[in-house]
Scaffold this active site. Structure first.
Site, PDB file in Angstrom:
ATOM      1  N   CYS A 112       0.844  -1.201   0.000  1.00  0.00           N
ATOM      2  CA  CYS A 112       0.000   0.000   0.000  1.00  0.00           C
ATOM      3  C   CYS A 112       0.878   1.249   0.000  1.00  0.00           C
ATOM      4  O   CYS A 112       1.549   1.519  -0.987  1.00  0.00           O
ATOM      5  CB  CYS A 112      -0.970  -0.047   1.178  1.00  0.00           C
ATOM      6  SG  CYS A 112      -2.372   1.066   0.980  1.00  0.00           S
ATOM      7  N   HIS A 145      -3.359  -5.674   1.029  1.00  0.00           N
ATOM      8  CA  HIS A 145      -2.693  -5.852   2.323  1.00  0.00           C
ATOM      9  C   HIS A 145      -2.626  -7.322   2.739  1.00  0.00           C
ATOM     10  O   HIS A 145      -3.529  -7.794   3.439  1.00  0.00           O
ATOM     11  CB  HIS A 145      -3.474  -5.103   3.408  1.00  0.00           C
ATOM     12  CG  HIS A 145      -3.340  -3.622   3.349  1.00  0.00           C
ATOM     13  ND1 HIS A 145      -2.370  -2.936   4.030  1.00  0.00           N
ATOM     14  CD2 HIS A 145      -4.068  -2.683   2.699  1.00  0.00           C
ATOM     15  CE1 HIS A 145      -2.493  -1.636   3.807  1.00  0.00           C
ATOM     16  NE2 HIS A 145      -3.511  -1.457   2.995  1.00  0.00           N
ATOM     17  N   GLU A 162      -0.942  -8.568   5.052  1.00  0.00           N
ATOM     18  CA  GLU A 162      -0.868  -8.654   6.524  1.00  0.00           C
ATOM     19  C   GLU A 162      -2.241  -8.558   7.181  1.00  0.00           C
ATOM     20  O   GLU A 162      -2.367  -8.783   8.373  1.00  0.00           O
ATOM     21  CB  GLU A 162       0.091  -7.581   7.066  1.00  0.00           C
ATOM     22  CG  GLU A 162      -0.481  -6.173   7.204  1.00  0.00           C
ATOM     23  CD  GLU A 162      -0.575  -5.403   5.879  1.00  0.00           C
ATOM     24  OE1 GLU A 162      -0.328  -5.992   4.804  1.00  0.00           O
ATOM     25  OE2 GLU A 162      -0.928  -4.206   5.928  1.00  0.00           O
TER      26      GLU A 162
END
Lengths: 77, 225
Positions: free
Chosen positions: B89, B197, B199
């Site tokens: 990002c 993302h 994560e």
């Protein structure tokens, strides 16, 4: 010395923000507008005698992203 | 052998903790934390992560200020030595602004901030980040961005496509990105930038664990290196 840097999107790079503003102008009845492109103005106060090369380097390294943007340097004296 | 990773925090980063949690979950080792103003990275790093967020308030352009912060000189040097670097990002925006990846990330075509889980097609399974995914398979990963609209000139697009450097593509274009590009690798394959993302998809409670595999892939690849 005052210097103005005008940063604009390169021709061919889509400008959705400009397009939205264009539509808004049409909505207000301004039907003579055929295109809108939005850029950015950066005003710098620099030491007298700052070289053109240094100003260009500032634009290339930080003020503009030359992948998508053109810049123009205006010395206002 | 312990997996030695570092997560860089810039002023305005907000996914750095999630990134650290994901790396620890995949490797069993808590990553080191690095501040943007640090003059040096920890030595013997196996992995560097640039997290999402709004570094420097997105002043000037997303990622532009962070790309010029002191620590980034060291990140560039480490990447040149072959240390894997993942930018997610805002981290992807920083990598393009730093010239470590081609192209630029512009305002979403819709002008809207988008925040939802999307399907990604895995285009490259040769990199250390993507080796564990099925080629051409789809994974579900959340996106949350305002400036994710990938742009590069035609010549650059042809080159990165030809070299197999598009890592991920949106199955349904989320933001106006050219050729649906969601993630790009550098020429050497050790730097990956992606808007989605991973994560945020490392625990069943997140709604999926497709993102965890990216970190596990990297840990596994480096263990064999």
């Amino acid at each position: 010395m005052k210097v103005r840097v005008l940063v604009s999107l390169k021709p061919g790079v889509l400008d959705p923000q400009g397009r939205a503003v264009h539509h808004a102008l049409e909505g207000l009845g301004f039907d003579s507008v055929s295109d809108v492109r939005i850029g950015r103005t950066i005003e710098l106060e620099v030491a007298d005698g700052t070289s053109d090369a240094a100003l260009e380097e500032m634009c290339e390294k930080l003020l503009a992203n030359t992948v998508i943007e053109n810049y123009r340097i205006e010395k206002l004296g | 052998m312990a997996f030695r990773a570092a997560v860089v925090t810039f002023p305005g980063s907000n996914c750095d903790r999630d990134m650290a949690v994901a790396l620890e979950r995949a490797s069993g080792e808590a990553p080191l934390r690095v501040w943007h103003g640090d003059a040096a990275l920890p030595d013997r790093l196996d992995f560097i992560a640039l997290p999402g967020g709004f570094s420097y308030g997105d002043y000037l352009r997303s990622g532009a200020m962070a790309a010029n912060s002191p620590i980034m000189r060291e990140v560039v040097r480490a990447a040149d030595r072959g240390v894997p670097v993942l930018g997610v990002c805002n981290g992807f925006q920083v990598l393009t602004e730093a010239g470590m990846l081609p192209g630029a990330l512009m305002r979403n075509e819709s002008q809207n901030f988008i925040c939802r889980t999307v399907d990604l097609r895995v285009e490259n399974t040769a990199s250390l980040f993507t080796a564990g995914y099925k080629a051409g398979g789809t994974i579900r990963i959340p996106v949350a961005h305002h400036d994710g609209n990938y742009f590069a000139d035609t010549e650059t697009l042809e080159r990165i496509e030809g070299e197999g450097r598009v890592a991920f593509r949106y199955v349904a274009n989320a933001n106006g990105s050219q050729r649906d590009i969601a993630g790009v690798l550098n020429a050497a394959g050790n730097v990956l930038g992606m808007m989605p993302h991973p994560e945020r998809a490392v625990d069943p409670a997140h709604g999926g664990t497709d993102g965890l595999r990216l970190f596990e892939n990297a840990v596994k690849a480096l263990a064999h290196a």
